[in-house]
Design a protein around this motif. Structure first.
Motif, PDB file in Angstrom:
ATOM      1  N   ARG A 128      -2.177 -16.070   3.199  1.00 48.29           N
ATOM      2  CA  ARG A 128      -2.785 -14.922   2.515  1.00 48.29           C
ATOM      3  C   ARG A 128      -4.204 -15.317   2.128  1.00 48.29           C
ATOM      4  N   ASP A 159       0.940 -10.323  -3.140  1.00 46.71           N
ATOM      5  CA  ASP A 159       0.257 -11.217  -4.063  1.00 46.71           C
ATOM      6  C   ASP A 159       0.722 -12.658  -3.855  1.00 46.71           C
ATOM      7  N   ASP A 160       0.106 -13.580  -4.613  1.00 48.74           N
ATOM      8  CA  ASP A 160       0.406 -15.001  -4.424  1.00 48.74           C
ATOM      9  C   ASP A 160       1.854 -15.342  -4.770  1.00 48.74           C
ATOM     10  N   GLY A 175       4.105  -5.757   4.471  1.00 50.28           N
ATOM     11  CA  GLY A 175       2.928  -6.532   4.110  1.00 50.28           C
ATOM     12  C   GLY A 175       2.503  -7.546   5.155  1.00 50.28           C
ATOM     13  N   SER A 222     -14.619 -11.711   1.525  1.00 53.17           N
ATOM     14  CA  SER A 222     -15.663 -10.831   0.980  1.00 53.17           C
ATOM     15  C   SER A 222     -16.909 -10.972   1.857  1.00 53.17           C
ATOM     16  N   THR A 250      -8.327 -13.782   1.179  1.00 57.66           N
ATOM     17  CA  THR A 250      -9.211 -12.668   0.821  1.00 57.66           C
ATOM     18  C   THR A 250     -10.628 -12.986   1.316  1.00 57.66           C
ATOM     19  N   GLY A 306      -1.303  -9.204   4.353  1.00 60.33           N
ATOM     20  CA  GLY A 306      -2.465  -8.528   3.784  1.00 60.33           C
ATOM     21  C   GLY A 306      -2.654  -8.894   2.333  1.00 60.33           C
ATOM     22  N   ALA A 307      -3.876  -9.256   1.980  1.00 57.72           N
ATOM     23  CA  ALA A 307      -4.144  -9.675   0.599  1.00 57.72           C
ATOM     24  C   ALA A 307      -3.980  -8.538  -0.384  1.00 57.72           C
ATOM     25  N   ASP A 308      -4.162  -7.297   0.098  1.00 53.48           N
ATOM     26  CA  ASP A 308      -4.034  -6.157  -0.796  1.00 53.48           C
ATOM     27  C   ASP A 308      -2.602  -5.661  -0.932  1.00 53.48           C
ATOM     28  N   LYS A 309      -1.710  -6.190  -0.085  1.00 56.13           N
ATOM     29  CA  LYS A 309      -0.314  -5.733  -0.115  1.00 56.13           C
ATOM     30  C   LYS A 309       0.654  -6.783  -0.677  1.00 56.13           C
TER      31      LYS A 309
END
Length: 517
Positions: free
Chosen positions: A508, A477-478, A454, A512, A510, A472-475
């Motif tokens: 980390r 979590d917090d 990650g 958009s 995210t 990676g934010a998709d791999k």
């Protein structure tokens, strides 16, 4: 004749009269004497009677007093006997009451026991009914969910483990923050005060010995015919002597700083004396070795005396003296040991521990770097073994062996020595690293963090004192971010050697992105 007769008659008459007068006077005296004697006897009798009467009265009074005292004692004894009899009667009544109470409680306990036995019978029957209902409910749940009881249990345990792990990490972070809030200020105060109270020299010695000469002519004399002098000198000292084109200088190269010092002093004496040939070289080197050994022992003794550390084994004193000719990352080892010892003593005193023991452990913590033989062991373990060999106390040996975490800390001296060693080595200007070692350490830091799943990028900043880890934010979590930062810090602490401390920051985010057309 008549006259004679008259004279005789007169004489007889005068004698009779004289006798009569004398007899009368004597009879009066006797009568008076008898009367006086009778009076004296009467007085004596009266006095004796009075004395006897007085004595009788006194004896009677004393007897009456004794009788009264005896009667009083008898009365007291009778009173005590009566009181004791009353007490005995009261105790007997109390014991009878207690016996009655115990009998009543025993009857109550028997009744409660009988009641409990009846209830246990009811509970057993209810338990059997509950087990039967539980079994039926389990079969229904298994039929509805399509999972067996063991599978459901395993899934529940896994969910509980994940939840417990998350809660545990949150709790650990909360406790760490709370500990930092309460302890950080005090720790900073102690460390800053300790550093301020210990004055240190910041001079750095070179690890390469350069011998200066007056002219290039001396170089030729040192080399000798066909190089015999320089070969003899190298063979006697075990040091490589480099004579190059550098003007007015000769380089002494060797891994052992003591050998380099012996070579430098011997070369200086040969140049000053002017007689340079193989036999003289061997003689001067032998004398220089003896002088250096004596100087090493003297330096060790002086250091121990200056620091107030007594009772050291002579071999340990010699190892302390050898520290003068050894450096660690450019920092003189003896100066580092003295500085660490003083820091340990001040910090131990601030914490209410024994400053003498702390100073002793701080002085000896790096003796594993200067032994005569060089076994393949970490210097902390080697130093601990040497301290044990020379009968140092267990807590001091543990502090020596644990100051780089090679062994487990078992005393409060160990963390103090570890912290003071880091303070002495990490202060500005104390040590220097070569560029290759510095770059390798930064690369190792980044590669270590990249090995975790990650992790996308890593950056070592602030001369390797902070590591930024981008995930990676998709791999990740917090919740996993907190665990990841803790795991990376633990791995760096266990696997790498570095001055000071390394801060690990896991990022980390995210993003958009949209476009307005």
């Amino acid at each position: 004749m008549i006259e004679i007769m008259i004279s005789i008659a007169a004489l007889l008459g005068g004698g009779a009269i004289g006798w009569f007068v004398t007899h009368t006077a004597t009879k009066g005296k006797v009568r008076n004497t008898l009367k006086k004697a009778e009076e004296d006897a009467e007085n004596l009798k009266r006095n004796k009677l009075l004395e006897a009467k007085e004595k009788f009265i006194n004896m009677k009074a004393e007897f009456e007093k004794e009788v009264a005292e005896r009667n009083s004692k008898i009365q007291q004894s009778e009173n005590r006997a009566q009181q004791n009899e009353v007490r005995l009667q009261q105790k007997e009544q109390s014991l009878n009451q207690r016996q009655s109470e115990l009998q009543r409680k025993s009857n109550e306990v028997d009744a409660i026991k009988d009641n409990l036995d009846k209830q246990l019978v009811v509970v057993d029957s209810k338990k059997q009914e509950l087990e039967k209902m539980h079994f039926q409910a389990t079969e229904k749940l298994a039929a509805i969910s399509g999972l067996s009881a063991e599978q459901a249990k395993a899934q529940l345990i896994e969910n509980i483990k994940d939840e417990a792990k998350t809660d545990a990490m949150a709790y650990v972070n909360e406790m760490m923050e709370e500990a930092k809030m309460t302890a950080n200020k005090e720790a900073k105060r102690i460390i800053v005060q300790t550093i301020q109270r210990v004055a240190t020299e910041t001079a750095i010695e070179n690890s390469v010995t350069v011998f200066n000469i007056e002219s290039d002519e001396v170089k030729g004399r040192i080399i000798g015919r066909e190089g015999r002098n320089i070969r003899a000198l190298e063979a006697a000292t075990g040091v490589e002597i480099i004579v190059d084109d550098t003007p007015d200088a000769i380089v002494l190269s060797g891994f052992d700083p003591v050998r380099r010092e012996i070579a430098r002093l011997a070369l200086h004496q040969l140049v000053v004396d002017g007689r340079i040939h193989p036999a003289r070289i061997e003689e001067v080197v032998a004398k220089t070795k003896k002088q250096v050994e004596e100087e090493i022992a003297e330096i060790g003794k002086r250091t121990a005396i200056d620091l107030g550390v007594h009772g050291l084994h002579p071999d340990l004193i010699r190892l302390i003296g050898k520290m003068k000719y050894r450096s660690s990352y450019g920092q003189n080892l003896l100066q580092h040991a003295r500085e660490t010892a003083n820091l340990c003593a001040v910090m131990a005193a601030e914490l209410g521990l024994n400053p003498q023991k702390a100073k002793r452990a701080g002085l000896l913590h790096d003796i594993g770097k200067v032994p005569d033989d060089q076994p393949e062991l970490p210097h902390a373990i080697l130093g601990m073994n040497l301290a044990e060999k020379y009968k140092e106390k267990p807590d001091i040996c543990n502090a020596i062996g644990a100051h780089h975490d090679e062994v487990e800390m078992t005393s409060l001296l160990a963390p103090i020595v570890q912290v003071c060693d880091a303070i002495s080595g990490a202060r500005p200007g104390a040590r220097r690293e070569i560029v290759e070692a510095y770059i390798k350490r930064l690369n190792d830091l980044e590669n270590l963090a990249l090995s975790y799943p990650g992790v996308l990028k890593t950056y070592a900043i602030q001369a390797g004192r902070e590591l930024r880890v981008i995930v990676g934010a998709d791999k990740v979590d917090d919740k996993t971010v907190e665990t990841l930062s803790y795991d990376i810090a633990k791995k760096i602490q266990d696997e790498m050697t570095y001055p000071g401390q390394v801060k690990i920051t896991v990022i980390r985010e995210t993003r958009s992105v949209s476009y307005a057309k």
